[in-house]
Write a protein that holds these residues in place. Structure first.
Motif, PDB file in Angstrom:
ATOM      1  N   GLU A  67       0.842  -1.190   0.000  1.00 35.99           N
ATOM      2  CA  GLU A  67       0.000   0.000   0.000  1.00 35.99           C
ATOM      3  C   GLU A  67       0.881   1.245   0.000  1.00 35.99           C
ATOM      4  O   GLU A  67       1.974   1.250   0.576  1.00 35.99           O
ATOM      5  CB  GLU A  67      -0.941  -0.009   1.205  1.00 35.99           C
ATOM      6  N   ILE A  72      -3.671  10.420  -1.662  1.00 30.32           N
ATOM      7  CA  ILE A  72      -3.883   9.067  -1.152  1.00 30.32           C
ATOM      8  C   ILE A  72      -4.884   9.169  -0.009  1.00 30.32           C
ATOM      9  O   ILE A  72      -4.568   9.688   1.063  1.00 30.32           O
ATOM     10  CB  ILE A  72      -2.563   8.441  -0.678  1.00 30.32           C
ATOM     11  N   ASN A 111      -7.768   7.036   2.169  1.00 29.16           N
ATOM     12  CA  ASN A 111      -8.340   5.733   2.514  1.00 29.16           C
ATOM     13  C   ASN A 111      -7.854   4.639   1.560  1.00 29.16           C
ATOM     14  O   ASN A 111      -8.648   3.841   1.047  1.00 29.16           O
ATOM     15  CB  ASN A 111      -9.865   5.801   2.521  1.00 29.16           C
ATOM     16  N   GLU A 112      -6.550   4.647   1.302  1.00 28.62           N
ATOM     17  CA  GLU A 112      -5.863   3.671   0.454  1.00 28.62           C
ATOM     18  C   GLU A 112      -6.210   3.799  -1.034  1.00 28.62           C
ATOM     19  O   GLU A 112      -5.725   3.018  -1.850  1.00 28.62           O
ATOM     20  CB  GLU A 112      -6.137   2.240   0.920  1.00 28.62           C
ATOM     21  N   LYS A 113      -7.027   4.798  -1.392  1.00 29.12           N
ATOM     22  CA  LYS A 113      -7.315   5.044  -2.804  1.00 29.12           C
ATOM     23  C   LYS A 113      -6.335   6.076  -3.336  1.00 29.12           C
ATOM     24  O   LYS A 113      -6.141   7.136  -2.729  1.00 29.12           O
ATOM     25  CB  LYS A 113      -8.750   5.533  -2.993  1.00 29.12           C
ATOM     26  N   ASN A 173      -5.119   8.752  -6.142  1.00 25.80           N
ATOM     27  CA  ASN A 173      -5.582   9.636  -7.209  1.00 25.80           C
ATOM     28  C   ASN A 173      -4.384  10.381  -7.784  1.00 25.80           C
ATOM     29  O   ASN A 173      -3.671  11.068  -7.053  1.00 25.80           O
ATOM     30  CB  ASN A 173      -6.589  10.649  -6.679  1.00 25.80           C
ATOM     31  N   SER A 189      -7.862  14.977   1.704  1.00 28.99           N
ATOM     32  CA  SER A 189      -6.716  14.237   2.248  1.00 28.99           C
ATOM     33  C   SER A 189      -6.388  14.701   3.664  1.00 28.99           C
ATOM     34  O   SER A 189      -5.938  13.901   4.497  1.00 28.99           O
ATOM     35  CB  SER A 189      -5.498  14.403   1.331  1.00 28.99           C
ATOM     36  N   LYS A 224      -3.467   0.307 -12.980  1.00 29.24           N
ATOM     37  CA  LYS A 224      -2.598   0.016 -11.847  1.00 29.24           C
ATOM     38  C   LYS A 224      -1.568   1.130 -11.666  1.00 29.24           C
ATOM     39  O   LYS A 224      -1.102   1.719 -12.639  1.00 29.24           O
ATOM     40  CB  LYS A 224      -1.880  -1.327 -12.050  1.00 29.24           C
TER      41      LYS A 224
END
Length: 288
Positions: free
Chosen positions: A105, A161, A163-165, A167, A180, A219
């Motif tokens: 992560e 970044i 909540n682990e998403k 952008n 953020s 990815k």
């Protein structure tokens, strides 16, 4: 009202006035306007020069020979499950390294070159934001675990970044910055390289080892040139291998970082920054 005429210069004066004083007043007004115009022109020139020389305020390690060390190192777990896969690709005569994280992560870190920092669960660290040449502060908005350490929109590219998403995009004013902060996430700015599959031009014209945080096939990956390239050629190479979004990471052969490969080897590159520098930021991939 009485008046007198001066036929020598066709100027009319009212009785009681002083011709010399009137001339001096007009001359002084003329010089005031000349000085105002000159000042406005000078300010315009200064603004133009500053706008076109912003990169001079940013610091990127000077070019030197690249250093790579392969040092076996065992992470906490007996069996490594998280690692960085490094592939080699060449596109249009531009040789590249492709770094693909597995079971990891993304977050940000600060001063990881300092040995007092715990890096036991880190499988990759690459320098993220630039720092100013003069005061060595981080350039642009930078948020670490919800705390904004730096402000500014000098560079339109960003990574948020939340909540682990992850952008990655291009926008000077994005609500993801505040989000953020509110979500105790991460945010930093860099040069934009690719936006919606289109090349983004940047002012620096020199050639250097280039690095990018990019999105390809949905990815998030990292890409590094294996030879010195211009921003334009590097960005075009990213597009040619299918990258849709990309922002810059600190380049040059001296920029410090490391990753752990599938053989559990910790591979360092670049030169370790001076410990007195307190604002060296990194993108950090950690074991899940």
């Amino acid at each position: 009202m009485n008046k007198i005429e001066n036929n020598s210069d066709n100027e009319v004066y009212f009785l009681g006035s002083k011709p010399d004083a009137a001339k001096k007043k007009r001359n002084s007004q003329k010089w005031i306007w000349i000085l105002i115009s000159f000042a406005a022109l000078l300010i315009g020139i200064v603004i133009f020069i500053d706008r076109n020389n912003k990169p001079d305020y940013y610091f990127e390690p000077e070019e030197n020979t690249i250093t790579v060390n392969n040092l076996p190192e065992n992470p906490n777990s007996a069996t490594i499950k998280s690692y960085i896969e490094r592939l080699e690709e060449t596109i249009n005569d531009v040789p590249l390294y492709i770094y693909i994280p597995h079971h990891a992560e993304l977050s940000l870190g600060l001063n990881l070159h300092n040995e007092s920092q715990d890096s036991s669960n880190i499988i990759c660290a690459m320098q993220a934001a630039d720092i100013r040449r003069d005061n060595k502060n981080i350039v642009g908005d930078f948020v670490l675990k919800g705390k904004q350490l730096s402000k500014g929109e000098a560079k339109a590219g960003f990574c948020a970044i939340i909540n682990e998403k992850i952008n990655i995009g291009v926008k000077t004013n994005t609500p993801l910055l505040q989000e953020s902060i509110d979500s105790l996430g991460y945010f930093f700015r860099q040069y934009p390289l690719v936006n919606n599959g289109e090349l983004v031009e940047n002012n620096p014209k020199n050639k250097s080892i280039r690095r990018a945080l990019a999105i390809r096939n949905g990815k998030v990956i990292m890409i590094e040139s294996r030879s010195s390239e211009s921003f334009h050629d590097f960005s075009q190479a990213l597009i040619d291998i299918g990258v849709t979004e990309a922002i810059y990471l600190v380049g040059s052969a001296n920029a410090y970082g490391w990753f752990i490969n599938s053989e559990n080897e910790k591979i360092f590159y670049g030169n370790k920054p001076n410990d007195r520098l307190k604002n060296i930021s990194y993108i950090v991939w950690r074991t899940k």
